[in-house]
Design a protein around this motif. Structure first.
Motif, PDB file in Angstrom:
ATOM      1  N   ASP A  81       0.833  -1.203   0.000  1.00 23.59           N
ATOM      2  CA  ASP A  81       0.000   0.000   0.000  1.00 23.59           C
ATOM      3  C   ASP A  81       0.865   1.249   0.000  1.00 23.59           C
ATOM      4  O   ASP A  81       0.600   2.220  -0.720  1.00 23.59           O
ATOM      5  CB  ASP A  81      -0.905  -0.017   1.234  1.00 23.59           C
ATOM      6  N   GLU A  82       1.912   1.227   0.831  1.00 14.34           N
ATOM      7  CA  GLU A  82       2.832   2.360   0.922  1.00 14.34           C
ATOM      8  C   GLU A  82       3.569   2.554  -0.403  1.00 14.34           C
ATOM      9  O   GLU A  82       3.770   3.685  -0.864  1.00 14.34           O
ATOM     10  CB  GLU A  82       3.830   2.105   2.058  1.00 14.34           C
ATOM     11  N   LEU A  83       3.974   1.462  -1.024  1.00 14.72           N
ATOM     12  CA  LEU A  83       4.661   1.529  -2.308  1.00 14.72           C
ATOM     13  C   LEU A  83       3.757   2.163  -3.364  1.00 14.72           C
ATOM     14  O   LEU A  83       4.195   3.034  -4.129  1.00 14.72           O
ATOM     15  CB  LEU A  83       5.081   0.126  -2.744  1.00 14.72           C
ATOM     16  N   GLU A  84       2.496   1.755  -3.397  1.00 20.78           N
ATOM     17  CA  GLU A  84       1.567   2.303  -4.378  1.00 20.78           C
ATOM     18  C   GLU A  84       1.322   3.788  -4.137  1.00 20.78           C
ATOM     19  O   GLU A  84       1.277   4.587  -5.083  1.00 20.78           O
ATOM     20  CB  GLU A  84       0.251   1.529  -4.351  1.00 20.78           C
ATOM     21  N   ARG A  85       1.202   4.171  -2.875  1.00 15.35           N
ATOM     22  CA  ARG A  85       0.980   5.587  -2.540  1.00 15.35           C
ATOM     23  C   ARG A  85       2.156   6.456  -2.994  1.00 15.35           C
ATOM     24  O   ARG A  85       1.978   7.509  -3.596  1.00 15.35           O
ATOM     25  CB  ARG A  85       0.768   5.735  -1.033  1.00 15.35           C
ATOM     26  N   ASN A 138       0.478  -4.117  -6.597  1.00 17.17           N
ATOM     27  CA  ASN A 138      -0.764  -4.877  -6.729  1.00 17.17           C
ATOM     28  C   ASN A 138      -0.508  -6.365  -6.891  1.00 17.17           C
ATOM     29  O   ASN A 138      -1.320  -7.187  -6.464  1.00 17.17           O
ATOM     30  CB  ASN A 138      -1.587  -4.320  -7.894  1.00 17.17           C
ATOM     31  N   LEU A 139       0.637  -6.724  -7.476  1.00 15.53           N
ATOM     32  CA  LEU A 139       1.038  -8.138  -7.522  1.00 15.53           C
ATOM     33  C   LEU A 139       1.258  -8.663  -6.104  1.00 15.53           C
ATOM     34  O   LEU A 139       0.841  -9.781  -5.768  1.00 15.53           O
ATOM     35  CB  LEU A 139       2.303  -8.285  -8.351  1.00 15.53           C
ATOM     36  N   LEU A 140       1.903  -7.846  -5.258  1.00 18.20           N
ATOM     37  CA  LEU A 140       2.104  -8.229  -3.859  1.00 18.20           C
ATOM     38  C   LEU A 140       0.760  -8.392  -3.135  1.00 18.20           C
ATOM     39  O   LEU A 140       0.565  -9.351  -2.374  1.00 18.20           O
ATOM     40  CB  LEU A 140       2.952  -7.178  -3.142  1.00 18.20           C
ATOM     41  N   LYS A 141      -0.151  -7.467  -3.375  1.00 16.09           N
ATOM     42  CA  LYS A 141      -1.459  -7.547  -2.721  1.00 16.09           C
ATOM     43  C   LYS A 141      -2.206  -8.816  -3.156  1.00 16.09           C
ATOM     44  O   LYS A 141      -2.872  -9.459  -2.343  1.00 16.09           O
ATOM     45  CB  LYS A 141      -2.289  -6.308  -3.052  1.00 16.09           C
ATOM     46  N   ALA A 142      -2.077  -9.159  -4.431  1.00 12.86           N
ATOM     47  CA  ALA A 142      -2.698 -10.399  -4.909  1.00 12.86           C
ATOM     48  C   ALA A 142      -2.099 -11.599  -4.189  1.00 12.86           C
ATOM     49  O   ALA A 142      -2.817 -12.539  -3.803  1.00 12.86           O
ATOM     50  CB  ALA A 142      -2.503 -10.527  -6.417  1.00 12.86           C
ATOM     51  N   GLY A 143      -0.775 -11.571  -3.975  1.00 11.30           N
ATOM     52  CA  GLY A 143      -0.111 -12.662  -3.254  1.00 11.30           C
ATOM     53  C   GLY A 143      -0.579 -12.773  -1.817  1.00 11.30           C
ATOM     54  O   GLY A 143      -0.733 -13.883  -1.284  1.00 11.30           O
ATOM     55  N   VAL A 144      -0.804 -11.626  -1.173  1.00 21.69           N
ATOM     56  CA  VAL A 144      -1.314 -11.635   0.208  1.00 21.69           C
ATOM     57  C   VAL A 144      -2.711 -12.247   0.237  1.00 21.69           C
ATOM     58  O   VAL A 144      -3.033 -13.059   1.108  1.00 21.69           O
ATOM     59  CB  VAL A 144      -1.324 -10.207   0.790  1.00 21.69           C
ATOM     60  N   CYS A 145      -3.549 -11.855  -0.722  1.00 24.32           N
ATOM     61  CA  CYS A 145      -4.908 -12.403  -0.780  1.00 24.32           C
ATOM     62  C   CYS A 145      -4.879 -13.906  -1.030  1.00 24.32           C
ATOM     63  O   CYS A 145      -5.698 -14.646  -0.471  1.00 24.32           O
ATOM     64  CB  CYS A 145      -5.711 -11.702  -1.875  1.00 24.32           C
ATOM     65  N   GLU A 146      -3.946 -14.359  -1.852  1.00 23.21           N
ATOM     66  CA  GLU A 146      -3.807 -15.798  -2.067  1.00 23.21           C
ATOM     67  C   GLU A 146      -3.486 -16.500  -0.756  1.00 23.21           C
ATOM     68  O   GLU A 146      -4.070 -17.541  -0.427  1.00 23.21           O
ATOM     69  CB  GLU A 146      -2.698 -16.071  -3.084  1.00 23.21           C
ATOM     70  N   ALA A 147      -2.519 -15.921   0.017  1.00 22.22           N
ATOM     71  CA  ALA A 147      -2.135 -16.524   1.296  1.00 22.22           C
ATOM     72  C   ALA A 147      -3.318 -16.562   2.259  1.00 22.22           C
ATOM     73  O   ALA A 147      -3.426 -17.471   3.080  1.00 22.22           O
ATOM     74  CB  ALA A 147      -0.971 -15.743   1.908  1.00 22.22           C
ATOM     75  N   ARG A 148      -4.208 -15.564   2.157  1.00 24.95           N
ATOM     76  CA  ARG A 148      -5.392 -15.506   3.019  1.00 24.95           C
ATOM     77  C   ARG A 148      -6.567 -16.293   2.439  1.00 24.95           C
ATOM     78  O   ARG A 148      -7.676 -16.254   2.976  1.00 24.95           O
ATOM     79  CB  ARG A 148      -5.793 -14.043   3.223  1.00 24.95           C
ATOM     80  N   GLN A 149      -6.322 -16.974   1.312  1.00 24.90           N
ATOM     81  CA  GLN A 149      -7.324 -17.803   0.633  1.00 24.90           C
ATOM     82  C   GLN A 149      -8.510 -16.984   0.123  1.00 24.90           C
ATOM     83  O   GLN A 149      -9.621 -17.504  -0.046  1.00 24.90           O
ATOM     84  CB  GLN A 149      -7.794 -18.948   1.541  1.00 24.90           C
ATOM     85  N   ASP A 150      -8.268 -15.700  -0.154  1.00 15.92           N
ATOM     86  CA  ASP A 150      -9.281 -14.847  -0.766  1.00 15.92           C
ATOM     87  C   ASP A 150      -8.936 -14.739  -2.256  1.00 15.92           C
ATOM     88  O   ASP A 150      -8.409 -13.736  -2.733  1.00 15.92           O
ATOM     89  CB  ASP A 150      -9.276 -13.464  -0.101  1.00 15.92           C
ATOM     90  N   TYR A 151      -9.248 -15.796  -2.995  1.00 16.30           N
ATOM     91  CA  TYR A 151      -8.803 -15.910  -4.377  1.00 16.30           C
ATOM     92  C   TYR A 151      -9.555 -14.967  -5.310  1.00 16.30           C
ATOM     93  O   TYR A 151      -8.992 -14.520  -6.315  1.00 16.30           O
ATOM     94  CB  TYR A 151      -8.919 -17.361  -4.841  1.00 16.30           C
ATOM     95  N   ASP A 160      -6.228  -8.091 -12.095  1.00 12.52           N
ATOM     96  CA  ASP A 160      -6.797  -7.198 -13.114  1.00 12.52           C
ATOM     97  C   ASP A 160      -6.192  -5.800 -13.003  1.00 12.52           C
ATOM     98  O   ASP A 160      -5.897  -5.160 -14.020  1.00 12.52           O
ATOM     99  CB  ASP A 160      -8.320  -7.099 -12.955  1.00 12.52           C
ATOM    100  N   ILE A 161      -5.992  -5.345 -11.772  1.00 10.50           N
ATOM    101  CA  ILE A 161      -5.465  -3.991 -11.566  1.00 10.50           C
ATOM    102  C   ILE A 161      -4.050  -3.875 -12.118  1.00 10.50           C
ATOM    103  O   ILE A 161      -3.737  -2.945 -12.869  1.00 10.50           O
ATOM    104  CB  ILE A 161      -5.488  -3.611 -10.068  1.00 10.50           C
ATOM    105  N   TYR A 162      -3.155  -4.825 -11.755  1.00 15.64           N
ATOM    106  CA  TYR A 162      -1.780  -4.638 -12.223  1.00 15.64           C
ATOM    107  C   TYR A 162      -1.648  -4.877 -13.713  1.00 15.64           C
ATOM    108  O   TYR A 162      -0.749  -4.330 -14.361  1.00 15.64           O
ATOM    109  CB  TYR A 162      -0.768  -5.432 -11.395  1.00 15.64           C
ATOM    110  N   GLU A 163      -2.591  -5.609 -14.293  1.00 13.79           N
ATOM    111  CA  GLU A 163      -2.549  -5.752 -15.746  1.00 13.79           C
ATOM    112  C   GLU A 163      -2.996  -4.456 -16.426  1.00 13.79           C
ATOM    113  O   GLU A 163      -2.493  -4.103 -17.493  1.00 13.79           O
ATOM    114  CB  GLU A 163      -3.403  -6.930 -16.195  1.00 13.79           C
TER     115      GLU A 163
END
Length: 456
Positions: A215-219, A251-264, A272-275
């Protein structure tokens, strides 16, 4: 500053043993005879290039006299930067780290050389002489530890970067130490520092921290992009990558975090965002290469998240994708086998199709390495753990237990406590299916774990 008598005596003895005339020896070395005479009399200081020429003329290895030279010229007498700079550079080039340490300890007391040492560190760092650069950065950081300057922050970032590349530090303590200096760095360099910190926390599965840094990186990159659009002339880039890359990576990192949290589903949204982020007009050759890399990741990750959602219909397409992207096979099969375990899928055909690749997976013992090494280690461990679960669920006990022991061996060698515990727990559930040789191997691994953690 004069040539150390010990070096002079070496030269004089060499001339005597070889039976050279001074003119003859000077010619061999390529040093003017008058200069050579003055050096041997002790009436003239010696330059680095002359010392190297004489060393070569004597048939000795490069840097043979550096230990004696640094003591006489820079430790026992006040050093002069005009002579010190080429000496440090040559020591760095020849990896004479002890010589550099001796000299910089002396120089640290003279803060007038701090700027020069920092510039020298930057020069040799850019030439990838990292171990020598580390000594100089640590020297500068120590002399400026109360200054709270941008230079101090950059030294700390360089120390962090070099250490993680050389596997010389504990990841968590290094990241915690580095983090307070990030805001003092140049705003573009901050992007690289935050990315590197996020990658470190990623290896430790500190998902809240990874998400916060993403989030900080994106900001920060949004701010840099807004500044860029307001500038009449685009200044030379300081960040390692083009700016849009950092927003995509966040956003790739955020997707990875969501994967780890099983929020696929959410992971797919961030994909979609980083693409979309990488859709830039008229990309340069460098930018196009990065765009294609992110597009490839997005395509593979969509298959990955769909598999984890239980959509096994994408498996054939995923396998075709892997044919063209063999570097993704390990990561992909961790997910494919995990999805098979979660959704009771039969993936034997996929394992058979990629069996030649799977057999090449490294099963040697791993130790803590760079954060990149640790990511790879964890993927190997996860693959063998998930594959063991899959085989055991099929009641293929011999094969399953052998695979599980590989997981335990790797997790033990890599100090991956969480995966060690999971492997031990799974072994316990199927222990009555283990053969005598497997039980013996398990006992040896448990003894090794006890020794590592309790010093038995």
């Amino acid at each position: 500053m004069q040539l150390a008598p010990t070096i002079r005596s070496h030269i004089e003895n060499h001339i005597k043993v070889k039976g050279y005339k001074l003119q003859q020896f000077s010619s061999i070395c390529g040093v003017n005879v008058g200069t050579m005479s003055a050096i041997l009399k002790g009436s003239r200081p010696i330059a680095m290039n002359q010392l190297d020429q004489i060393t070569s003329g004597m048939g000795l290895e490069k840097g043979y006299f550096y230990e004696m030279y640094c003591v006489e010229c820079f430790v026992e007498t006040a050093p002069h930067w005009r002579r010190l700079e080429p000496f440090l550079y040559r020591c760095a080039d020849l990896n004479k780290l002890d010589c550099i340490k001796k000299v910089v300890v002396q120089v640290t007391d003279d803060r007038s050389y701090t700027s020069e040492l920092f510039e020298m560190a930057e020069k040799i760092y850019n030439e990838e002489m990292n171990e020598a650069a580390l000594i100089l950065y640590e020297c500068v950081a120590d002399s400026e530890k109360y200054q709270h300057s941008e230079r101090l922050a950059l030294c700390q970032y360089r120390i962090f970067s070099i250490n993680k590349s050389m596997s010389k530090f504990d990841n968590l303590s290094a990241a915690v130490h580095m983090e307070p200096y990030v805001d003092k760095l140049d705003e573009e360099i901050q992007l690289d520092a935050i990315k590197d910190l996020a990658n470190i926390y990623l290896t430790m599965h500190l998902w809240d921290k990874v998400y916060y840094l993403a989030d900080e990186l994106e900001r920060k990159v949004d701010f840099q992009l807004s500044l860029q659009s307001r500038r009449r002339k685009s200044r030379q880039r300081i960040a390692f990558y083009p700016l849009f890359t950092y927003k995509a990576y966040a956003n790739l990192l955020k997707a990875g975090v969501c994967e780890a949290r099983q929020d696929y589903e959410k992971a797919l949204e961030y994909t979609d965002i980083y693409e979309r982020v990488i859709e830039i007009p008229n990309p340069t050759e460098e930018e196009q290469e990065l765009i294609e890399r992110f597009q490839s990741w997005a395509k593979g990750n969509r298959y990955l998240y769909q598999m984890l959602l239980g959509n096994h219909k994408v498996l054939e397409s995923y396998l075709d994708y892997l044919n063209d992207h063999p570097q993704e096979i390990l990561t992909a099969f961790v997910t494919i086998v995990q999805a098979a375990n979660q959704h009771a899928l039969d993936i034997d055909f996929a394992l058979e199709r990629f069996d030649p690749y799977i057999k090449q997976f490294n099963t040697e013992e791993y130790v803590k390495g760079t954060y990149t090494d640790q990511v790879m280690n964890h993927r190997y461990i996860r693959f063998y753990y998930e594959l063991a679960k899959y085989r055991l669920s099929q009641q293929k006990y011999k094969q399953g237990m052998e695979t599980l022991l590989i997981s335990l061996k790797l997790s033990s060698a890599s100090d991956d406590d969480l995966m060690s515990i999971r492997s031990i727990d799974l072994y316990g559930k199927f222990r009555n299916q283990a053969s005598d040789s497997q039980e013996k191997q398990y006992s040896l691994l448990m003894d090794s774990l006890s020794t590592q953690h309790f010093g038995v």
